[in-house]
Design an enzyme around this catalytic site. Structure first.
Site, PDB file in Angstrom:
ATOM      1  N   HIS A   1      -1.184 -18.077  18.478  1.00 52.29           N
ATOM      2  CA  HIS A   1      -0.248 -17.561  17.480  1.00 52.29           C
ATOM      3  C   HIS A   1       0.989 -16.978  18.166  1.00 52.29           C
ATOM      4  O   HIS A   1       1.076 -15.763  18.404  1.00 52.29           O
ATOM      5  CB  HIS A   1      -0.928 -16.490  16.623  1.00 52.29           C
TER       6      HIS A   1
ATOM      7  N   LYS B   1      11.132  15.222  -9.589  1.00 53.71           N
ATOM      8  CA  LYS B   1       9.827  15.832  -9.863  1.00 53.71           C
ATOM      9  C   LYS B   1       8.662  15.094  -9.192  1.00 53.71           C
ATOM     10  O   LYS B   1       7.752  15.756  -8.663  1.00 53.71           O
ATOM     11  CB  LYS B   1       9.596  15.909 -11.375  1.00 53.71           C
TER      12      LYS B   1
ATOM     13  N   ILE C   1      -8.695   9.569  -2.652  1.00 54.62           N
ATOM     14  CA  ILE C   1      -9.938  10.214  -2.235  1.00 54.62           C
ATOM     15  C   ILE C   1     -10.408   9.720  -0.870  1.00 54.62           C
ATOM     16  O   ILE C   1     -10.914  10.496  -0.045  1.00 54.62           O
ATOM     17  CB  ILE C   1     -11.036  10.022  -3.319  1.00 54.62           C
TER      18      ILE C   1
ATOM     19  N   GLU D   1     -15.734 -27.407  10.655  1.00 60.08           N
ATOM     20  CA  GLU D   1     -15.587 -26.297   9.719  1.00 60.08           C
ATOM     21  C   GLU D   1     -15.805 -26.772   8.284  1.00 60.08           C
ATOM     22  O   GLU D   1     -16.455 -26.085   7.488  1.00 60.08           O
ATOM     23  CB  GLU D   1     -14.191 -25.673   9.860  1.00 60.08           C
TER      24      GLU D   1
ATOM     25  N   CYS E   1      -2.292 -22.945  15.163  1.00 60.50           N
ATOM     26  CA  CYS E   1      -3.725 -22.774  14.960  1.00 60.50           C
ATOM     27  C   CYS E   1      -4.278 -23.926  14.111  1.00 60.50           C
ATOM     28  O   CYS E   1      -4.357 -25.047  14.575  1.00 60.50           O
ATOM     29  CB  CYS E   1      -4.016 -21.402  14.351  1.00 60.50           C
TER      30      CYS E   1
ATOM     31  N   LEU F   1       7.558   0.531   8.045  1.00 54.02           N
ATOM     32  CA  LEU F   1       8.916   0.235   8.486  1.00 54.02           C
ATOM     33  C   LEU F   1       9.635   1.500   8.947  1.00 54.02           C
ATOM     34  O   LEU F   1      10.339   1.501   9.967  1.00 54.02           O
ATOM     35  CB  LEU F   1       9.693  -0.433   7.350  1.00 54.02           C
TER      36      LEU F   1
ATOM     37  N   GLN G   1       8.495  16.363  -5.748  1.00 54.79           N
ATOM     38  CA  GLN G   1       8.017  17.748  -5.722  1.00 54.79           C
ATOM     39  C   GLN G   1       6.500  17.802  -5.876  1.00 54.79           C
ATOM     40  O   GLN G   1       5.814  18.553  -5.168  1.00 54.79           O
ATOM     41  CB  GLN G   1       8.685  18.552  -6.832  1.00 54.79           C
TER      42      GLN G   1
ATOM     43  N   GLY H   1      -4.975 -20.800   9.051  1.00 53.35           N
ATOM     44  CA  GLY H   1      -5.726 -20.540   7.830  1.00 53.35           C
ATOM     45  C   GLY H   1      -7.199 -20.826   8.082  1.00 53.35           C
ATOM     46  O   GLY H   1      -7.584 -21.304   9.145  1.00 53.35           O
TER      47      GLY H   1
ATOM     48  N   GLU I   1       3.847 -16.386  17.025  1.00 57.24           N
ATOM     49  CA  GLU I   1       4.625 -15.484  16.171  1.00 57.24           C
ATOM     50  C   GLU I   1       4.308 -14.022  16.422  1.00 57.24           C
ATOM     51  O   GLU I   1       5.140 -13.137  16.148  1.00 57.24           O
ATOM     52  CB  GLU I   1       4.402 -15.819  14.691  1.00 57.24           C
TER      53      GLU I   1
END
Length: 547
Positions: A519, A188, A147, A404, A380, A19, A191, A353, A521
């Site tokens: 989509h 802290k 890491i 599906e 969708c 953001l 820092q 989905g 959106e």
């Protein structure tokens, strides 16, 4: 040549780097600069395409078919700049590229190491498009000290060293926790985060400090002193009532001024904040409220439908109303009457989905909206469920379903109104897929054109009969059922240019019932609401006025 701002985070994750990056991009645009925003993610997935929405939130899809982090959605919504494949990379993609080159002998027999081969690959990614814009804003995912993020931190350190002095700066986002017992903010952790960053050779030029409490001037001075930054480069970032207040809030806090000072750009062009003032006016001064039920399967994590939630907000802004979106688990409707839960809503949205779980509930939600005359938007899978509902209850195909779900069950249970998409045209070439293909990156992805039926509701909404929208799916409504379904009132009002793939369906005679395979959106913005969402919320507003 572009100037680079590298945005890093420390102390804890989820502080809002994405953001902050998006808001900074909007502020630089307000001063007349061109920008591009990019995301470097440390996870080992090649991309988030195969990650569960519960793990990662939504997958944001670009026009050129990249499956990316949801932060790229923030970037687009705040700047209006369409993201590309070259704006997102993960450790998995970097390592995959390095190993592919090694297999081809590109390294001339050398031992492959993180430094220089992995870091060079990251630096090559950063250099793409550096002559196209004034500023490149590059967000590093995770936090300093992780890491898996170390190669990225080392790469941006090297990158800044390789460039002329003053071409790269570092912006670091940290947390200032408030301890109620002592009644004070603690500096802290910030820092220590900066100390960790400096230990790997990066000195921040700008510090953005998230806080739930006002930051006293003496605390800002303390942070500046111990973190070795200018006092006016310590930028407070407080919780906001809406994310769209961020550009104005960060401007008041001096973020854009601090960044330009770090680049020694003076005098800086005056900013034009009128776009964001209008956005905030529309959000904070609504003239009504509508309730929209989102019937989905990932409702436990709102980020799974982040772009949908934002697009509804944009639709509300276009109509000067507040959209109160409420999330309902589709599985509830498989055992309970939808009416008990959906009564009182002004509109129903069924999003996308994957998998069979919750689909019968979505079908019942579509049936409820159709029979009650409630505005319905299916996206969708939400479109596919609306088609199956019409096939079962209007066209007499009692066992209508999707391939599906048959694939999941391992046996045929349905008449496949929705089938596995095996081939389609992308640009000038044919794409072919098999059920056994790898899952990652094998869907119909990115922007595709569609032709709309003259005189249809969607043609009226778009104001044209030719559109281009972004897709992310591998199953498709079978066009062989078109005539039978249209005879029952379900109009196939949008199809692919070759006429083989349905893109949009709508119920004739219904106040507002539309399903789309794409989509929408993903292309909506606060200053440019998507026409489908603007029309959908308008329909909900009309229902609310009748109640």
């Amino acid at each position: 040549m572009a100037r680079y701002v590298f945005i890093t985070g420390g102390v804890v994750s989820s502080l809002g780097k994405g953001l902050a990056s998006a808001a900074l991009g909007a502020l630089l645009q307000a001063r007349g600069f061109s920008v591009r925003l990019r995301k470097l993610d440390p996870y080992l997935n090649v991309d988030p395409g195969t990650m569960s929405p519960f793990e990662h939130g939504e997958v944001f899809v670009t026009d050129d078919g990249a499956e990316t982090d949801l932060d790229l959605g923030h970037y687009e919504r705040f700047t209006g700049v369409s993201a590309r494949k070259t704006d997102s990379v993960s450790s998995g993609r970097i390592y995959s590229n390095v190993l592919e080159k090694e297999r081809k002998g590109a390294y001339l027999g050398k031992t492959i190491q993180v430094i220089p081969h992995v870091t060079n690959e990251i630096k090559d990614f950063l250099a793409v498009g550096e002559d196209e814009v004034d500023f490149q804003l590059c967000e590093i995912g995770g936090t300093v000290g992780d890491i898996e993020g170390l190669p990225f931190f080392e790469a941006i350190r090297q990158f800044a060293q390789d460039r002329p002095r003053g071409q790269c700066i570092f912006m670091h986002l940290t947390l200032l926790p408030y301890l109620a017992a002592s009644g004070e903010l603690k500096t802290k952790p910030t820092q220590h985060s900066v100390k960790e960053l400096r230990a790997i050779g990066i000195a921040p030029d700008v510090l953005v400090c998230r806080s739930e409490q006002p930051i006293p001037e003496k605390e800002r001075a303390k942070i500046a002193l111990f973190c070795n930054v200018r006092p006016d480069a310590v930028i407070p970032a407080y919780d906001l009532s809406t994310i769209y207040e961020a550009p104005l809030a960060y401007h008041r806090a001096g973020l854009d001024r601090a960044v330009l000072d770090a680049f020694q750009i003076s005098p800086a062009p005056r900013p034009d904040m009128s776009r964001w003032e209008d956005v905030m006016d529309r959000i904070t001064r609504p003239e009504g409220e509508v309730r929209v039920a989102i019937v989905g399967k990932y409702v436990q994590l709102e980020d799974a439908y982040k772009s949908i939630a934002e697009a509804l907000t944009h639709g509300g802004m276009a109509n000067r109303v507040k959209v109160r979106a409420e999330w309902i688990d589709a599985e509830i409707f498989e055992t309970e009457d939808p009416g008990a839960h959906l009564q009182g809503f002004h509109a129903i949205l069924v999003p996308g989905g994957f998998g069979e779980r919750g689909t019968e509930g979505k079908i019942r939600a579509a049936q409820f909206a159709r029979e009650r005359g409630i505005p319905y938007l299916g996206i969708c899978l939400g479109m596919q469920m609306a088609v199956i509902e019409a096939a079962r209850n209007l066209a007499g195909i009692a066992d209508a379903g999707s391939e599906e779900f048959d694939h999941e069950a391992g046996k045929k249970r349905f008449t496949p109104v929705v089938y596995h998409l095996k081939e389609w045209v992308q640009g000038t070439h044919k794409v072919e897929r098999k059920v056994s293909d790898d899952k990652g990156g094998t869907m119909r992805l990115g922007a595709y054109s569609a032709h709309l039926t003259e005189g249809s509701r969607v043609a009226e909404i778009y104001g044209t009969t030719r559109i281009e929208e972004r897709h992310r799916h591998r199953y498709e409504v079978d066009m062989k059922w078109r005539d039978q379904l249209e005879a029952c009132g379900l109009l196939f009002s949008g199809v692919s240019p070759d006429g083989r793939l349905p893109e949009i369906v709508e119920h004739k005679g219904h106040p507002w019932f539309i399903g789309v395979q794409f989509h929408p959106e993903l292309k909506s913005k606060p200053f440019a609401p998507h026409p489908l969402f603007a029309s959908f919320v308008k329909a909900a507003k009309e229902v609310s006025l009748l109640v």
